[in-house]
Design an enzyme around this catalytic site. Sequence first.
Site, PDB file in Angstrom:
ATOM      1  N   ARG A 106       0.864  -1.176   0.000  1.00  0.00           N
ATOM      2  CA  ARG A 106       0.000   0.000   0.000  1.00  0.00           C
ATOM      3  C   ARG A 106       0.905   1.232   0.000  1.00  0.00           C
ATOM      4  NH1 ARG A 106      -3.500  -2.847  -1.453  1.00  0.00           N
ATOM      5  NH2 ARG A 106      -5.470  -3.355  -0.437  1.00  0.00           N
TER       6      ARG A 106
ATOM      7  N   GLU B  47      -4.054   7.807  -4.571  1.00  0.00           N
ATOM      8  CA  GLU B  47      -4.347   7.191  -5.869  1.00  0.00           C
ATOM      9  C   GLU B  47      -5.633   7.792  -6.419  1.00  0.00           C
ATOM     10  OE1 GLU B  47      -4.289   2.928  -5.337  1.00  0.00           O
ATOM     11  OE2 GLU B  47      -2.212   2.956  -4.659  1.00  0.00           O
TER      12      GLU B  47
ATOM     13  N   HIS C 219      -1.809   0.411  -9.611  1.00  0.00           N
ATOM     14  CA  HIS C 219      -2.412  -0.533  -8.638  1.00  0.00           C
ATOM     15  C   HIS C 219      -3.083  -1.711  -9.367  1.00  0.00           C
ATOM     16  CE1 HIS C 219      -4.159  -0.764  -4.315  1.00  0.00           C
ATOM     17  NE2 HIS C 219      -3.966  -1.971  -4.815  1.00  0.00           N
TER      18      HIS C 219
HETATM   19  P1  NAP Z   1      -0.665 -11.806   4.551  1.00  0.00           P
HETATM   20  O1  NAP Z   1      -0.672 -13.233   4.132  1.00  0.00           O
HETATM   21  O2  NAP Z   1      -1.473 -11.394   5.730  1.00  0.00           O
HETATM   22  O3  NAP Z   1       0.860 -11.347   4.751  1.00  0.00           O
HETATM   23  C1  NAP Z   1       1.236 -10.193   5.383  1.00  0.00           C
HETATM   24  C2  NAP Z   1       2.575 -10.427   6.039  1.00  0.00           C
HETATM   25  O4  NAP Z   1       3.040  -9.198   6.593  1.00  0.00           O
HETATM   26  C3  NAP Z   1       2.541 -11.445   7.179  1.00  0.00           C
HETATM   27  O5  NAP Z   1       3.530 -12.398   6.955  1.00  0.00           O
HETATM   28  C4  NAP Z   1       2.825 -10.633   8.437  1.00  0.00           C
HETATM   29  O6  NAP Z   1       3.600 -11.408   9.354  1.00  0.00           O
HETATM   30  C5  NAP Z   1       3.612  -9.452   7.874  1.00  0.00           C
HETATM   31  N1  NAP Z   1       3.472  -8.245   8.702  1.00  0.00           N
HETATM   32  C6  NAP Z   1       2.329  -7.685   9.183  1.00  0.00           C
HETATM   33  N2  NAP Z   1       2.622  -6.594   9.915  1.00  0.00           N
HETATM   34  C7  NAP Z   1       3.978  -6.470   9.898  1.00  0.00           C
HETATM   35  C8  NAP Z   1       4.881  -5.544  10.474  1.00  0.00           C
HETATM   36  N3  NAP Z   1       4.455  -4.555  11.238  1.00  0.00           N
HETATM   37  N4  NAP Z   1       6.204  -5.721  10.240  1.00  0.00           N
HETATM   38  C9  NAP Z   1       6.651  -6.752   9.486  1.00  0.00           C
HETATM   39  N5  NAP Z   1       5.836  -7.673   8.909  1.00  0.00           N
HETATM   40  C10 NAP Z   1       4.512  -7.520   9.115  1.00  0.00           C
HETATM   41  O7  NAP Z   1      -1.177 -10.881   3.354  1.00  0.00           O
HETATM   42  P2  NAP Z   1      -1.020 -11.109   1.785  1.00  0.00           P
HETATM   43  O8  NAP Z   1      -2.201 -11.828   1.261  1.00  0.00           O
HETATM   44  O9  NAP Z   1       0.341 -11.641   1.497  1.00  0.00           O
HETATM   45  O10 NAP Z   1      -1.129  -9.573   1.300  1.00  0.00           O
HETATM   46  C11 NAP Z   1      -0.196  -8.623   1.742  1.00  0.00           C
HETATM   47  C12 NAP Z   1      -0.611  -7.223   1.365  1.00  0.00           C
HETATM   48  O11 NAP Z   1      -0.403  -7.007  -0.023  1.00  0.00           O
HETATM   49  C13 NAP Z   1      -2.085  -6.884   1.562  1.00  0.00           C
HETATM   50  O12 NAP Z   1      -2.365  -6.489   2.886  1.00  0.00           O
HETATM   51  C14 NAP Z   1      -2.319  -5.762   0.582  1.00  0.00           C
HETATM   52  O13 NAP Z   1      -2.142  -4.514   1.213  1.00  0.00           O
HETATM   53  C15 NAP Z   1      -1.240  -5.959  -0.462  1.00  0.00           C
HETATM   54  N6  NAP Z   1      -1.792  -6.326  -1.785  1.00  0.00           N
HETATM   55  C16 NAP Z   1      -1.639  -5.458  -2.813  1.00  0.00           C
HETATM   56  C17 NAP Z   1      -2.108  -5.788  -4.058  1.00  0.00           C
HETATM   57  C18 NAP Z   1      -1.941  -4.847  -5.219  1.00  0.00           C
HETATM   58  O14 NAP Z   1      -2.753  -4.870  -6.130  1.00  0.00           O
HETATM   59  N7  NAP Z   1      -0.909  -4.031  -5.243  1.00  0.00           N
HETATM   60  C19 NAP Z   1      -2.760  -7.014  -4.272  1.00  0.00           C
HETATM   61  C20 NAP Z   1      -2.903  -7.868  -3.198  1.00  0.00           C
HETATM   62  C21 NAP Z   1      -2.410  -7.520  -1.949  1.00  0.00           C
HETATM   63  P3  NAP Z   1       3.549 -11.130  10.955  1.00  0.00           P
HETATM   64  O15 NAP Z   1       2.103 -11.096  11.308  1.00  0.00           O
HETATM   65  O16 NAP Z   1       4.339 -12.236  11.549  1.00  0.00           O
HETATM   66  O17 NAP Z   1       4.215  -9.807  11.143  1.00  0.00           O
END
Ligand code: NAP
Length: 322
Positions: A239, A268, A287
């Site tokens: 994000r 955005e 995005h």
């Molecule tokens: P996820 O499976 O929940 O993975 C998020 C990871 O971030 C977890 O491993 C978590 O581990 C870590 N995390 C959370 N808070 C943290 C912190 N403060 N410091 C370090 N690590 C942290 O989510 P996902 O499905 O992979 O998606 C991730 C993100 O990608 C989404 O939230 C979204 O914002 C973004 N996204 C963007 C697009 C796009 O179109 N650009 C598309 C899809 C997703 P811990 O809990 O152990 O910290």
Amino acid sequence: MSKPKIYITRKLPEKYLKPYEYDFEFKMWQEANIPVPRETLLQAVSEADGILSMLSEKIDEQLIEQANRLKIVSNLAVGYDNVDLLAMQKNNIVVTNTPDVLTETTADLTFALLLATARRLIEASEFIKKDKWEHWSPFLLAGADVNHQTIGIVGMGRIGQAVARRAKGFNMNILYHNRSRDQQAEKEVGATYTSFNELIGTADFIVSLVPLTQETKHLFDEKVFSKMKSSAIFINVSRGQVVDETALYEALKNNVIQAAGLDVFQHEPIRSDHPLMQLSNVVCLPHIGSASVQTREKMIELCLQNLHSYFYGSGPLTEVRF
Ligand code: NAP
């Protein structure tokens, strides 16, 4: 029982709704590319039992005040930073998102952006289209290697791990940082857990895939960029607000880091007169992380299944746990 009323905040093709029309009364904002105006949304939610929302809509306290019947928000994204979870919890409103179905597609885009930034693909394409190609020369549009370099993934969740699997195919050394270690992921992709500071100081490619939270807002600021290698390439597909864009601009302009690939921005849509857009070492995308036709279909389907399973089944399939 009368059919639950669902408000959809963007025009979606009718074919996706058809199988659900017997069970739901749908109302939909009639523009595919323009977000629903706030006033229209506030009016529409007063009659809705459920909302199928996009990440462009703020689902907050003000909206809930108008939404007396609202029971569920089915958000068309895995990220849910547009939803005020505390307000939802206080009002017993269920929130769902679309995990898993977009993981591989978003990882593809992340890796494509990383490659495009490292190997200067957009610049190279423009070079030909603007008729600048006169001769071959040894360092013409020479970029940075990806193979055998070190990638540092901040946020080794579903998408982070899918990116790591791709990095493995490129023989990259994989570092990651989460708040907690994930030994399963370490085993599967051969990644090494490091502190945040070690990761940003060591990696050739720093990839942000953390959710936007209070904790991660402006995680990448001036201090963090100053600790990266001057050859580092920063990739953000999480994000925009995870990054202090002014600090990123200064870091790129002053060669504190080498380049950046960005799919997301603080505001955005970002405009072409934004300082970041004036830099040749920035590759930018609007995005489109999960934007393949197949994946968008799966996301819409999952949103509808969540609504259906909430009203008629054993509860939503992918509820966001507060
Ligand atoms: P996820 O499976 O929940 O993975 C998020 C990871 O971030 C977890 O491993 C978590 O581990 C870590 N995390 C959370 N808070 C943290 C912190 N403060 N410091 C370090 N690590 C942290 O989510 P996902 O499905 O992979 O998606 C991730 C993100 O990608 C989404 O939230 C979204 O914002 C973004 N996204 C963007 C697009 C796009 O179109 N650009 C598309 C899809 C997703 P811990 O809990 O152990 O910290």
